[in-house]
Design an enzyme around this catalytic site. Structure first.
Site, PDB file in Angstrom:
ATOM      1  N   GLY A  45       0.862  -1.177   0.000  1.00 18.00           N
ATOM      2  CA  GLY A  45       0.000   0.000   0.000  1.00 18.00           C
ATOM      3  C   GLY A  45       0.898   1.225   0.000  1.00 18.00           C
ATOM      4  O   GLY A  45       1.792   1.340   0.852  1.00 18.00           O
ATOM      5  N   ALA A  46       0.655   2.134  -0.955  1.00 16.07           N
ATOM      6  CA  ALA A  46       1.581   3.252  -1.180  1.00 16.07           C
ATOM      7  C   ALA A  46       1.924   4.055   0.088  1.00 16.07           C
ATOM      8  O   ALA A  46       3.102   4.197   0.430  1.00 16.07           O
ATOM      9  CB  ALA A  46       1.019   4.150  -2.283  1.00 16.07           C
ATOM     10  N   ASP A 217      -1.210   4.883  -6.550  1.00 16.97           N
ATOM     11  CA  ASP A 217       0.212   4.716  -6.207  1.00 16.97           C
ATOM     12  C   ASP A 217       1.052   5.882  -6.700  1.00 16.97           C
ATOM     13  O   ASP A 217       2.079   6.210  -6.113  1.00 16.97           O
ATOM     14  CB  ASP A 217       0.733   3.397  -6.768  1.00 16.97           C
ATOM     15  CG  ASP A 217       0.238   2.248  -5.906  1.00 16.97           C
ATOM     16  OD1 ASP A 217      -0.911   1.837  -6.094  1.00 16.97           O
ATOM     17  OD2 ASP A 217       0.980   1.831  -4.996  1.00 16.97           O
ATOM     18  N   ASN A 227      -2.428   2.703 -10.412  1.00  8.72           N
ATOM     19  CA  ASN A 227      -2.971   1.976  -9.258  1.00  8.72           C
ATOM     20  C   ASN A 227      -2.928   0.483  -9.581  1.00  8.72           C
ATOM     21  O   ASN A 227      -2.510   0.084 -10.676  1.00  8.72           O
ATOM     22  CB  ASN A 227      -4.393   2.451  -8.930  1.00  8.72           C
ATOM     23  CG  ASN A 227      -4.886   1.910  -7.595  1.00  8.72           C
ATOM     24  OD1 ASN A 227      -4.181   1.984  -6.578  1.00  8.72           O
ATOM     25  ND2 ASN A 227      -6.077   1.342  -7.564  1.00  8.72           N
TER      26      ASN A 227
HETATM   27  O1  MRU Z   1       0.883  -3.819  -4.591  1.00 13.37           O
HETATM   28  P1  MRU Z   1       0.192  -3.056  -3.495  1.00 13.37           P
HETATM   29  O2  MRU Z   1      -0.702  -3.909  -2.666  1.00 13.37           O
HETATM   30  O3  MRU Z   1       1.187  -2.262  -2.680  1.00 13.37           O
HETATM   31  O4  MRU Z   1      -0.716  -2.018  -4.264  1.00 13.37           O
HETATM   32  C1  MRU Z   1      -1.575  -1.206  -3.522  1.00 13.37           C
HETATM   33  C2  MRU Z   1      -2.473  -0.363  -4.346  1.00 13.37           C
HETATM   34  O5  MRU Z   1      -2.446  -0.406  -5.545  1.00 13.37           O
HETATM   35  C3  MRU Z   1      -3.329   0.610  -3.599  1.00 13.37           C
HETATM   36  O6  MRU Z   1      -4.528   0.806  -4.249  1.00 13.37           O
HETATM   37  C4  MRU Z   1      -2.589   1.946  -3.476  1.00 13.37           C
HETATM   38  O7  MRU Z   1      -1.302   1.737  -2.968  1.00 13.37           O
HETATM   39  C5  MRU Z   1      -3.297   2.930  -2.640  1.00 13.37           C
HETATM   40  S1  MRU Z   1      -3.285   2.475  -0.939  1.00 13.37           S
HETATM   41  C6  MRU Z   1      -3.981   3.734  -0.040  1.00 13.37           C
END
Ligand code: MRU
Length: 329
Positions: A45-46, A217, A227
């Site tokens: 999650g970003a 992201d 995203n």
């Molecule tokens: O690969 P991840 O699980 O890190 O990807 C996460 C996402 O794509 C989320 O939608 C994004 O980071 C936003 S989290 C507030």
């Protein structure tokens, strides 16, 4: 919901690979451990990646290895801007103050700030949700992806009383939707149903989706947004069915240096993630796989971006640049 904390120079994180069935905590005692948990998606999650990287850099500084830590953490995951945003903040403080305690203070500040940003995003976004709305979300942009209530899920949490149903996209291959978002919604007692990623069009055509809300992201200067893989397909479907498509993200996700989405680096992950589910092989052993972890939604498919300073409708370059000045203050 507590899923990470920093105590006595150790970062403790809930291992997201085993949720929802096992709650296993992992300890990080140095920056190498922190880089490892980001790469392996123990945390993801970003915004959360940025927050834990802040603590990682501090642990590096404490060992007298600030720049090694900075470099190693920078090479963990390429797409989310929040990681680079946090690392740059840490570098600035380290170079200005040259003392380890100031570095720790900055890491704590990034964490606390993210909590506040999520709340504000939720408050603005809540206004877009009408009574009895059925909302579709993809991946996990909730507490588990941030230090606060989440971005897309922050909006859903704040609008809880108006929401009739959350359609939770399963989100192959890592299953952030069916494992993590569903887990969070269950704890919040918000009504939800999990769908496989290929079911969204069917529901939209039946009139079962009033809006789509996702996280982000990285957002380029013109509003193009990276995203989780599958987000772009949802935005095309939403446009065709005339359903509002919302992106919720704080200023730490914006990358104004990038002209458009074509400049956003897209992470490709191991083929194992597609060939196996939780360690169980599901494809021919020798099958070839392509596994991009993100895609880019062009700005003209985004109805609005929900930020901590308000809502950017029909985002484009001039609106984003104007708004960013407000956000970065
Ligand atoms: O690969 P991840 O699980 O890190 O990807 C996460 C996402 O794509 C989320 O939608 C994004 O980071 C936003 S989290 C507030």
């Amino acid at each position: 919901m507590r899923h990470f904390y920093f105590k006595k120079d150790t970062l403790y994180v809930l291992d997201q690979r085993f949720l929802p069935h096992k709650e296993i905590w992992v300890k990080c005692k140095n920056y190498r451990d922190v880089a490892d948990i980001i790469k392996k998606m123990v945390v993801r999650g970003a915004p959360l990646i940025g927050v834990v990287a802040g603590y990682g850099v501090y642990l590096g500084a404490k060992e007298g290895k600030f720049y090694q830590a900075y470099k190693e953490l920078k090479n963990t995951r390429p797409t989310a801007k929040n990681l680079f945003f946090a690392l740059e903040r840490m570098r600035k403080v380290y170079e200005e103050k040259k003392d380890v305690l100031s570095v720790l203070k900055e890491a704590k500040k990034i964490e606390e700030e993210d909590r506040i940003l999520c709340n504000k995003i939720g408050e603005f976004g809540e206004k877009l949700i009408k009574k009895n709305f059925k909302v579709l979300t993809h991946c996990n942009a909730g507490s588990l992806a941030t230090a606060g209530i989440g971005t897309a899920l922050g909006v859903i949490r704040k609008a809880k009383k108006k929401i009739k149903m959350v359609w939770v996209d399963e989100t192959r291959p890592y299953l952030q939707g069916s494992r993590l978002t569903a887990w969070e919604l269950e704890k919040e007692k918000i009504p939800y149903k999990i769908i496989c990623d290929n079911m969204a069009g069917f529901l939209m055509r039946k009139g079962e989706v009033d809006c789509v809300i996702v996280g982000a992201d990285r957002i380029a200067r013109n509003g193009d947004t990276a995203n989780k893989i599958g987000t772009y397909s949802l935005s095309v479907l939403a446009k065709y069915h005339k359903i509002p498509f919302y992106v919720a993200a704080p200023y730490s996700t914006f990358d104004l240096k990038l002209k458009d989405g074509s400049e956003i680096p897209i992470e490709e992950r191991s083929e194992k993630e597609v060939k196996e589910i939780q360690g169980k092989k599901i494809t021919p052993i020798k099958a070839k796989v392509f596994n991009p972890a993100f895609d880019v939604t062009p700005h003209n498919l985004i109805t609005a971006i929900i930020t901590e300073k308000g809502i950017i409708r029909n985002p484009d370059k001039s609106k984003i640049c104007k708004f960013y000045k407000k956000m970065a203050k």
